[in-house]
Design an enzyme around this catalytic site. Structure first.
Site, short mmCIF file in Angstrom:
data_model
loop_
_atom_site.label_atom_id
_atom_site.label_comp_id
_atom_site.label_asym_id
_atom_site.label_seq_id
_atom_site.Cartn_x
_atom_site.Cartn_y
_atom_site.Cartn_z
N ASP A 1 5.79 0.56 1.33
CA ASP A 1 5.10 -0.16 0.26
C ASP A 1 3.70 0.40 0.02
O ASP A 1 3.10 1.03 0.90
CB ASP A 1 4.96 -1.64 0.63
CG ASP A 1 6.27 -2.40 0.58
OD1 ASP A 1 7.31 -1.78 0.29
OD2 ASP A 1 6.25 -3.61 0.83
N HIS B 1 6.45 -2.51 -6.88
CA HIS B 1 5.70 -3.43 -6.03
C HIS B 1 4.60 -4.10 -6.85
O HIS B 1 3.63 -4.63 -6.29
CB HIS B 1 5.10 -2.65 -4.85
CG HIS B 1 4.71 -3.49 -3.68
ND1 HIS B 1 5.48 -4.54 -3.20
CD2 HIS B 1 3.62 -3.43 -2.85
CE1 HIS B 1 4.89 -5.08 -2.14
NE2 HIS B 1 3.76 -4.44 -1.93
N HIS C 1 -0.84 -4.89 -6.84
CA HIS C 1 -0.67 -5.75 -5.66
C HIS C 1 -1.15 -7.18 -5.89
O HIS C 1 -1.44 -7.90 -4.95
CB HIS C 1 -1.37 -5.16 -4.42
CG HIS C 1 -0.65 -5.48 -3.14
ND1 HIS C 1 -0.87 -6.64 -2.43
CD2 HIS C 1 0.29 -4.79 -2.45
CE1 HIS C 1 -0.11 -6.66 -1.35
NE2 HIS C 1 0.61 -5.55 -1.34
N HIS D 1 4.14 0.90 5.58
CA HIS D 1 3.20 1.06 4.47
C HIS D 1 2.59 2.47 4.46
O HIS D 1 2.12 2.94 5.50
CB HIS D 1 2.08 0.02 4.57
CG HIS D 1 2.57 -1.37 4.35
ND1 HIS D 1 3.27 -2.08 5.31
CD2 HIS D 1 2.48 -2.19 3.27
CE1 HIS D 1 3.58 -3.27 4.84
NE2 HIS D 1 3.12 -3.37 3.60
#
Length: 229
Positions: A37, A88, A92, A189
């Site tokens: 991510d 995603h 964010h 990540h």
């Protein structure tokens, strides 16, 4: 407060409650999906790609639109290697903070960034890049309904080692290896938070799981395998 001990409990509660999300794959096969991510990142993602290239394994990347715009050549390199790509969000921001029209616009803005970076037709990206992982894993039933109405597929996780707080490579690897089982869907990540250690962490995880006999698959393959179980 460390959340790592809580994630396995959340998984056991949420997975049967929201079966329309992809939480993991079939337990009948020794397969595992590595997902990343918050990228692409100009340094951490290329370092990660070297590891994936070395072991010749596929992975799945859930991108932030703003990071794609900042590192288009890195995004293109990931895509050209055949790794799976998902969304995603653009920056964010939690999906719960959006109205439905604004959330749809946010996802389409991310798709447009991917289309431009990877030199793909926007219509193609809208049709094929439709896996969505909500930032911080936060969603509501209404958000899931909207995603499915817009033909997106919500993707979650079964193994979350909380690598974004940088507890150390050894701890992240231990957390992953202690939780992995057939069909595991692992979240790491490669962005600003956690990405500095992602290449080293991934190399150790991959080496160990290959020795255990696991086969690495993409999120798309998990969807396909789940549909025929």
């Amino acid at each position: 407060m460390q959340l790592a001990p809580v994630f396995p409990i959340l998984y056991r509660i949420l997975q049967p409650t929201f079966p329309s999300c992809l939480w993991s794959g079939s337990v009948r096969e020794p397969i595992v999906a590595l997902t990343f991510d918050d990228g692409p990142h100009p340094q951490y993602t290329p370092e990660l790609l070297e590891v994936l290239d070395k072991y010749k394994i596929p992975a799945s990347f859930f991108w932030l639109g703003v990071c794609v715009e900042r590192s288009p050549e890195v995004a293109k390199a990931v895509y050209q290697r055949g790794h799976w790509v998902g969304l995603h969000g653009y920056n964010h921001q939690m999906f719960t903070s959006f109205t439905p029209p604004n959330l749809k616009q946010n996802l389409e803005k991310t798709q447009l960034a991917i289309a431009q970076a990877c030199q793909l037709d926007f219509d193609y990206v809208q049709t094929h890049v439709r896996d969505v992982r909500p930032p911080n894993g936060v969603f509501t039933p209404q958000i899931l309904n909207s995603l499915q109405q817009w033909n997106y597929r919500p993707v979650m996780w079964s193994v979350v080692p909380e690598d974004w707080v940088l507890p150390g490579v050894a701890i992240v690897v231990q957390r992953v290896l202690s939780q992995v089982q057939n069909g595991a869907l692992i979240v790491l990540h490669d962005g600003m938070f956690g990405g500095a250690e992602v290449a080293e962490t991934t190399a150790l995880i991959v080496k160990n799981l290959l020795q255990r006999g696991f086969r690495f698959v993409t999120v798309e393959q998990l969807w396909q395998l789940n549909s025929v179980v």
